[in-house]
Design a protein around this motif. Structure first.
Motif, PDB file in Angstrom:
ATOM      1  N   GLN A 119      12.416 -85.171   2.538  1.00 26.63           N
ATOM      2  CA  GLN A 119      13.784 -85.007   3.033  1.00 26.63           C
ATOM      3  C   GLN A 119      14.614 -84.132   2.086  1.00 26.63           C
ATOM      4  OE1 GLN A 119      15.488 -88.225   5.178  1.00 26.63           O
ATOM      5  NE2 GLN A 119      17.598 -87.676   4.714  1.00 26.63           N
ATOM      6  N   GLN A 155      15.766 -80.663  10.390  1.00 23.21           N
ATOM      7  CA  GLN A 155      14.487 -81.294  10.034  1.00 23.21           C
ATOM      8  C   GLN A 155      14.186 -82.497  10.921  1.00 23.21           C
ATOM      9  OE1 GLN A 155      14.209 -83.514   6.291  1.00 23.21           O
ATOM     10  NE2 GLN A 155      12.092 -82.859   6.033  1.00 23.21           N
ATOM     11  N   GLY A 205      15.261 -88.473  12.421  1.00 24.20           N
ATOM     12  CA  GLY A 205      13.998 -89.197  12.378  1.00 24.20           C
ATOM     13  C   GLY A 205      13.617 -89.584  13.799  1.00 24.20           C
ATOM     14  N   GLU A 249       8.258 -89.458   8.486  1.00 27.63           N
ATOM     15  CA  GLU A 249       9.059 -90.613   8.069  1.00 27.63           C
ATOM     16  C   GLU A 249       8.928 -91.772   9.064  1.00 27.63           C
ATOM     17  OE1 GLU A 249      13.303 -90.005   8.362  1.00 27.63           O
ATOM     18  OE2 GLU A 249      13.758 -91.885   7.356  1.00 27.63           O
ATOM     19  N   TYR A 252      22.120 -77.816   6.804  1.00 24.88           N
ATOM     20  CA  TYR A 252      20.900 -78.608   6.969  1.00 24.88           C
ATOM     21  C   TYR A 252      21.282 -80.001   7.478  1.00 24.88           C
ATOM     22  CZ  TYR A 252      17.300 -81.870   5.122  1.00 24.88           C
ATOM     23  OH  TYR A 252      16.400 -82.896   4.966  1.00 24.88           O
TER      24      TYR A 252
END
Ligand code: TRP
Length: 372
Positions: free
Chosen positions: A195, A108, A78, A113, A74
């Motif tokens: 997160q 991700q 951002g 965010e 993972y």
């Protein structure tokens, strides 16, 4: 003591990475761990050179792997602007881990965010996420084993996990870890839970313990300290961490950042732009050729050398030779800049072609099948 700040939102000053590791309480990647990691498929230059230099619980992860328990990978981004080389560095390492251990990757993209923390609309952050996703995919992640998460799209799956985390984290913990104040918007205070969520995703989906490895910049540790703290109480394994140093700026600063455009190389830069930026890079060299020939340069402070060290020269012998020649004035900054420009442009030409091809698969690699 040198002044520096490293948080998920701010990196400034001369970073003392040993000090930071102590402050965060992470462990050094020592020779024994390097040797162990080398047993799976060689030691990546970023490990050998101490760029990935710190970890949490790697031996636990590898013990489980050795017993046949595969982990999930993972990492994330951002999406607040175009992708630059500093973002690519840990992704390149992640791709190597995926190949070496043959494991699935969840990437991700936290449009939520960047909406909450920056002066950007959700429309902006989504568009940037799309552009950033192309760069990620272009690095060659296995399309069958890699899923891109966009928070605002995948929230249906993430939210129940985030809620479980949220219930275990008090406001006073969030304040202590992140320094929130009464004026912080409440989305920011909740954000860490989003997160944290992907770290538990594979366990949740498979209904059994699936270990998670997160290779990323050490600036993200505050989020994952919280994640790790709550994991046992939720019945999930604590995610294991591999942390890297920040990718340096061309201006000699410790972190490449979009706040200084001229010291930042974007993945979409033209060869001309790269030449111009590298030409202006900080080398610490002398003002005159004569002086440089006489005194030599100092690769330790030179941004051009650091670029070779971090990303563009994998051959240790060549790198050492470069440093030696610099120190004794045998090569000058201009020559090094030209050579680096060439290397970056070769890399970017190939990358930009793959980035175009990524447009064909970007819809098929989304988590939960959302469409861009
Ligand atoms: N907060 C990270 C950033 O600002 C994005 C992110 C989300 C991330 N999940 C992650 C980074 C996991 C590393 C690992 O870029």
């Amino acid at each position: 003591m040198a002044e520096f700040t490293v948080t998920p939102w701010e990196v400034t000053g001369d970073i003392d990475y040993d000090e930071l590791q102590k402050k965060f309480g992470t462990s050094p990647i020592d020779d024994a761990l390097l040797k162990r990691l080398g047993g799976y498929g060689g030691i990546h230059p970023m490990l050998r050179r101490g760029i990935f230099y710190s970890h949490r619980d790697m031996n636990i992860l590898l013990d489980k792997y050795d017993k046949g328990q595969k982990f999930m990978l993972y990492t994330g981004r951002g999406p607040s602007g175009n992708t630059h080389l500093g973002h690519m560095m840990p992704w390149i390492f992640n791709k190597w881990i995926q190949d070496t251990f043959d494991v699935p990757m969840y990437f991700q993209m936290t449009d939520d965010e960047k909406f909450l923390f920056k002066d950007l609309t959700l429309h902006d952050t989504r568009n940037m996420a799309y552009e950033n996703a192309l760069d990620f995919i272009a690095l060659g992640f296995d399309p069958d084993k890699t899923k891109i998460i966009l928070d605002t799209e995948c929230v249906k799956t993430l939210y129940p996990l985030a809620l479980k985390v949220a219930k275990k984290v008090t406001f006073s913990t969030a304040k202590a870890v992140f320094g929130f104040e009464n004026s912080s918007n409440i989305g920011q205070i909740f954000y860490t839970c989003m997160q944290a969520a992907p770290a538990f995703l594979a366990s949740e989906i498979e209904g059994k313990e699936v270990p998670c490895l997160i290779p990323c910049g050490i600036d993200q540790d505050p989020h994952f300290r919280v994640t790790r703290d709550v994991a046992p109480g939720l019945g999930y394994p604590k995610p294991c961490m591999l942390y890297c140093k920040m990718f340096p700026g061309l201006n000699g600063g410790d972190k490449m950042s979009s706040s200084d455009e001229t010291a930042t190389i974007y993945t979409t830069d033209t060869p001309k732009a790269v030449k111009k930026k590298v030409g202006k890079a900080f080398t610490g060299g002398c003002v005159s050729v004569e002086e440089q020939r006489q005194k030599g340069g100092n690769p330790d402070v030179c941004a051009v050398f650091k670029y070779n060290y971090y990303m563009f020269e994998h051959d240790d012998d060549k790198l050492n030779e470069m440093a030696r020649k610099c120190r004794c004035g045998e090569i000058l900054c201009g020559e090094c800049k030209m050579a680096l420009t060439e290397k970056i442009n070769v890399f970017l030409e190939d990358h930009q072609a793959k980035r175009e091809e990524a447009k064909e698969v970007v819809d098929s690699m989304t988590f939960d099948g959302f469409k861009w």
